[in-house]
Design a protein around this motif. Structure first.
Motif, short mmCIF file in Angstrom:
data_model
loop_
_atom_site.label_atom_id
_atom_site.label_comp_id
_atom_site.label_asym_id
_atom_site.label_seq_id
_atom_site.Cartn_x
_atom_site.Cartn_y
_atom_site.Cartn_z
N CYS A 442 5.50 -21.36 -14.83
CA CYS A 442 6.78 -21.17 -14.15
C CYS A 442 7.33 -22.52 -13.69
N CYS A 445 7.54 -22.72 -9.75
CA CYS A 445 6.36 -22.55 -8.90
C CYS A 445 5.25 -23.54 -9.22
N CYS A 465 7.72 -14.58 -13.93
CA CYS A 465 6.84 -15.12 -12.89
C CYS A 465 6.70 -14.07 -11.80
N CYS A 468 8.05 -15.60 -8.15
CA CYS A 468 9.44 -15.88 -7.78
C CYS A 468 10.43 -15.06 -8.61
#
Ligand code: ADP
Ligand code: ZN
Ligand code: ZN
Length: 739
Positions: A442, A445, A465, A468
Motif C-alpha cells: 500500500c 501505509c 488495503c 486505509c
C-alpha cells in the motif's frame, strides 16, 4: 454591570465552555442546565448544551446572544447528565463532545424530541370486506389477514411480514387500511419460558437478593441459557414493577431473531437502538426511553447512553466483545459506562459471557463482582467435541487439508451444515511476483523499512488495503520486472469459498462478510438461502456470534497460526475468546457438534490449554502472565497517539507531552511516582497509515490514582503546546488496542 450568562458545552475538541447571553435576553438560572440551545459560532451555528449559568467574568469580551432554546426543559438531567460529566473528566475530553455522543444524531442537530406514540395498522370496514378478494399469497393479502383481528403494532409487523410497509401503502391507497395510534401495552401476550434449571434458578435468586447496585458476572457457554436468565430477570425485576431494562448486545449479536425472541417472551414493545436504524427511528427510541415509556431497550454500544428515568436492570451480553469499545472520537467502553451507570442508578448490572474478559474475571476474583456460572448447556444440547488437526507436511488446497475436506463431506452427507472460519477477508493476503519477488504494497501505509501488503480481492482482479481502504486494479505485469508471473499468496475467505464451491457443487456455499451483512437483516437474508438443508458457510469473525444455526454440526477453524505469535499483549485473549465463541456455534440443537482446529502448531501452549482445560484454564494462566508482566488488568494504561503528514512531527509533540507528564509525575507522592511509567515516544505498531506518520506515548501504573493524577494535571494543557498545532492527537484511557 455584567449580567448572568449561559456557559455552554459545544461539540468542539476544546477543553472549555463558551459564554453566551440567553436567547432574547430571557431570564435564566440553574434550572436551565441540560437544555439544548442553538448558538452562533463564527460564521456558523452550533447546537450546545447548557453546562452552567453564572455571572460573566468582569473582563469578558462582548458576548453574543444565543439564537434559540431547543428544549422547553433540560434534555440531559439527573444521572445521565452526571454520568456524561464524569465520563468527560475520566476520558479527558470536552463535556460538549460527550453530550454529543450521548444524544442521537437528530437531537445533536437540534431537532425537537420526537413524538413517541406507538403506531400500528388496522383494517377499515372496506378493507375487512375486501380481504377475500385480494390476491392469494401476495403481501397485501397476508398483511390484511394479519390485521383481521385488530390493529397490530409496526414492530410486530417487522417480525412477521417481510416488506409489509409497501403492502400497507398499497392497502392504504385503496382505502383498505389505516395507520393508527395504539396502546403500547396491547401488542402481544408474553409466551411462557422454560422452567429454569438449577444454575439459572441460582442466578435468578442471586439477582432477587440484590438490593441496589450489584455487578454480577454470569459466566456460561453458548447455549447454557444466559439469555433466559436475562429474560426472566427483566420480567421479574422490571416489567412487574414498571421499571426499565437496558440490554446491551454486541454489534453482531443484535439480530432480528433476537429482538423477536425478546418481544415474544416479554410481551411488551422492545425498543431497538443501533446503527442500522435511520436517524428518525433512533431519536424516537431514545425519546421513548427518556419519557420512561420504553420498558425494554436493546441496543449496541451507544445505547449505553439511553436515558433511564425508571431504572430496573442493566444487562451487558457478551461483555468481552470488542465492539463495546469505541475506537475513535470519544473512546468510551460501554461495559464500563454501564457499570458506572448501574452504580449511580443503584440497580444490578448483569455481565454475561462464555468467555469473560480478563478485566471482568479479575474483578470477580477480587470480590468486586459476584460470579455466577451456568455449567451445562440448557435443554438437550451437548457440548461440541474439539479435535486439533496437525497439518504439518500435509498438502493443502486453499489452505484446507484433505482430512478437513473429508469431514466436511461426511457432515454434508448427514444433512448437516458446516461453518468454515478463517479470520482473513478477501482472496489472498499478498500478491507476489514469482520472478523477482516484488509484492504489492500500500503506497499510503508503507514506509521504506516496512511494506504493508495489499490484499487481493474479487477473485484476483482488485487490490485493497485493509488498513486505509486504498483500492486499485491488479496490474497486468510486475511493475519492477514486467513479468506476467504475478501470483496471489496465502488464503482469504474468497479463495476458500471458490474451492468449496468447486468441490461441493451439490450444496449452497455462502460467504459471509461485512459487505453482505451491512444492510439491516442482511445476514438473516443470506442465511435464509441455506434453508434447512445441508450447506456451507465461509466467513470471518462475523460468524462467531449472532444468528442461531440449529443445523450446524461441524465448525472448521483454519489459519489461526499467526494469531498465536502476535506481539500485542491482548492477542491471546482475543484468539482464545474467538476460538471458544466460534466452537460454541456447533451443535446447538439435538445433534452433537464437532470442531476441527487446523494448525501447524498443535503443541502451542495456548491451544493445549484451551482444548484440554477450556477457557477457564486459559484465563487462569493468562492472568498469571499479565500479573508477572505488569499488564492490565494489573496495571492501568493511557495511550497518547499522534499523527501528522510529516515524519518526525508526531515525535516532537510526544516528546513535549512526555516532559509534561514527567514533570507532573515528580509532583506525586514518591511511591505513586515510582509506580508510573511513561514510555515513548515509540513508533505505532503501524508507523504509517493512510499517508499519516504515527507515533505514541504509553502511560501505565498499577495505581489508577497515580495515572489519573498526571492526566488531570497535564492533558488540558496539551492543547496549548506549540507542537500540538501540527499534529492530530488523541488520548485513549484504558486502551484495548495499543495502536
Ligand atoms: P445463551 O444465551 O447462553 O446462548 P439461551 O438462553 O439462548 O443461551 O438458551 C439456549 C437454548 O436453550 C435456547 O433455545 C433456550 O430456549 C433453551 N433453554 C434455555 N434455558 C432452558 C431451560 N431451563 N430449559 C429448557 N430449555 C432451555
Ligand atoms: Zn517482478
Ligand atoms: Zn493502506
Amino acid at each position: 454591570m455584567p449580567s448572568d450568562v449561559l456557559r455552554i458545552a459545544l461539540p468542539l475538541p476544546l477543553p472549555r465552555l463558551f459564554d453566551y447571553l440567553a436567547p432574547g435576553g430571557d431570564p435564566m438560572g440553574p434550572d436551565d442546565i441540560g437544555r439544548r440551545v442553538r448558538v452562533p459560532f463564527g460564521p456558523r451555528e452550533l447546537v450546545g448544551v447548557v453546562a452552567a449559568t453564572g455571572p460573566a467574568a468582569a473582563d469578558a469580551p462582548a458576548l453574543r446572544e444565543a439564537v434559540a432554546w431547543l428544549d422547553p426543559a433540560p434534555l440531559l438531567h439527573g444521572e445521565l447528565l452526571a454520568t456524561c460529566r464524569w465520563l468527560a473528566r475520566y476520558l479527558h475530553v470536552p463535556a460538549g463532545e460527550v453530550f454529543a455522543t450521548a444524544l442521537p444524531a437528530a437531537l445533536r442537530r437540534g431537532e425537537p424530541l420526537p413524538d413517541t406514540t406507538a403506531w400500528g395498522w388496522a383494517l377499515t370496514a372496506a378493507g375487512a370486506n375486501a380481504v377475500a378478494g385480494l390476491r392469494n399469497g401476495a403481501r397485501p393479502r397476508r398483511l390484511a389477514e394479519a390485521l383481521r383481528k385488530g390493529a397490530v403494532a409496526e414492530d410486530l409487523l417487522d417480525d412477521r411480514i417481510d416488506g409489509w410497509r409497501t403492502a400497507a401503502r398499497s392497502l392504504e391507497e385503496r382505502g383498505f387500511a389505516l395507520r393508527v395510534a395504539i396502546e403500547a401495552a396491547a401488542t402481544v401476550t408474553a409466551q411462557p419460558g422454560p422452567a429454569p434449571n438449577a444454575g439459572q434458578a441460582a442466578a435468578l435468586e442471586a439477582l432477587r437478593a440484590a438490593e441496589g447496585f450489584a455487578p454480577v458476572l454470569l459466566e456460561g457457554v453458548t447455549g447454557s441459557g444466559k439469555t433466559e436468565v436475562y429474560l426472566q430477570a427483566i420480567a421479574e425485576r422490571c416489567l412487574a414493577h414498571g421499571r426499565q431494562a437496558l440490554v446491551l448486545v454486541p454489534e453482531i449479536g443484535l439480530t432480528p431473531q433476537m429482538l423477536a425472541r425478546f418481544r415474544a417472551r416479554l410481551g411488551v414493545p422492545v425498543h431497538a437502538l443501533h446503527s442500522g436504524l435511520n436517524d428518525g427511528e433512533r431519536a424516537r427510541a431514545w425519546a421513548a426511553a427518556w419519557r420512561g415509556e420504553a420498558q425494554v431497550i436493546v441496543g449496541t454500544r451507544s445505547a449505553v447512553f439511553a436515558p433511564l428515568p425508571k431504572p430496573g436492570l442493566i444487562v451487558v451480553d457478551e461483555e468481552h466483545d470488542g465492539s463495546y469499545k469505541q475506537q475513535d472520537g470519544i473512546r468510551y467502553h460501554a461495559r464500563d459506562v454501564a457499570l458506572v451507570r448501574g452504580k449511580a442508578l443503584d440497580v444490578p448490572v448483569l455481565l454475561g459471557s462464555a468467555t469473560p474478559s480478563l478485566e471482568t474475571l479479575h474483578n470477580a476474583r477480587a470480590g468486586r463482582h459476584a460470579h455466577l456460572r451456568l455449567r451445562e448447556r440448557a435443554g438437550e444440547a451437548k457440548p461440541p467435541r474439539v479435535r486439533v488437526l496437525d497439518v504439518r507436511k500435509r498438502p493443502l488446497q486453499a489452505g484446507l487439508s484433505e482430512e478437513l475436506l473429508a469431514a466436511v463431506r461426511t457432515a454434508l452427507d448427514g444433512g448437516g451444515q458446516v461453518l468454515v472460519f478463517k479470520n482473513r477477508r478477501g482472496y489472498a493476503p499478498v500478491l507476489l511476483c514469482h520472478d523477482c519477488g516484488w509484492s504489492a504494497a500500500c503506497p499510503r501505509c508503507s514506509t521504506p523499512e516496512r511494506a504493508v501488503p495489499m490484499t487481493v480481492h474479487a477473485g484476483g482482479r482488485r487490490l485493497q488495503c485493509h488498513h486505509c481502504g486504498t483500492r486499485r486494479p491488479v496490474p497486468m505485469a510486475c511493475p519492477d520486472c514486467a513479468s506476467l508471473a504475478l501470483q496471489p499468496q496465502g488464503v482469504g475467505t474468497e479463495r476458500i469459498e471458490e474451492l468449496l464451491a468447486a468441490r461441493f457443487g451439490d450444496v449452497p456455499v455462502l460467504r459471509i462478510d461485512s459487505a453482505s451483512t451491512r444492510r439491516r437483516d442482511g445476514l438473516a437474508r443470506e442465511l435464509a438461502k441455506l434453508d434447512d438443508g445441508p450447506g456451507i458457510l465461509v466467513g470471518t469473525q462475523m460468524l462467531a456470534k449472532g444468528h442461531d444455526l440449529p443445523k450446524l454440526v461441524l465448525v472448521c477453524v483454519v489459519g489461526i497460526d499467526e494469531g498465536l505469535f502476535s506481539a500485542d499483549f491482548r492477542a491471546s485473549e482475543k484468539l482464545a475468546q474467538l476460538l471458544i465463541q466460534v466452537s460454541g456455534r456447533a451443535g446447538r440443537a439435538e445433534r452433537p457438534g464437532e470442531v476441527l482446529l487446523q494448525t501447524h502448531h498443535p503443541g502451542h501452549p495456548l491451544l493445549e490449554v484451551l482444548v484440554n482445560g477450556g477457557y477457564r484454564a486459559f484465563a487462569d494462566a493468562e492472568l498469571g502472565q499479565r500479573e508477572a508482566a505488569g499488564f492490565p488488568p494489573f496495571a492501568h494504561m493511557a495511550l497518547l497517539r499522534a499523527e501528522a503528514q510529516q515524519a518526525g512531527v508526531p515525535d516532537a509533540f510526544l516528546r513535549a507531552a512526555g516532559e509534561a507528564f514527567n514533570a507532573a509525575r515528580g509532583a506525586l507522592p514518591p511511591e505513586e511516582a515510582r509506580s508510573l511509567l511513561v514510555a515513548g515516544p515509540i513508533p505505532a505498531p503501524m508507523p504509517r497509515r493512510a499517508g499519516m506518520h504515527r507515533a505514541q506515548l504509553l502511560l501505565s501504573s498499577p495505581q489508577r490514582r497515580a495515572l489519573h493524577a498526571v492526566l488531570d494535571a497535564v492533558v488540558a494543557g496539551l492543547h496549548a503546546l506549540p507542537e500540538a498545532r501540527r499534529v492530530r492527537w488523541s488520548l485513549d484511557v484504558d486502551p484495548v488496542d495499543l495502536y
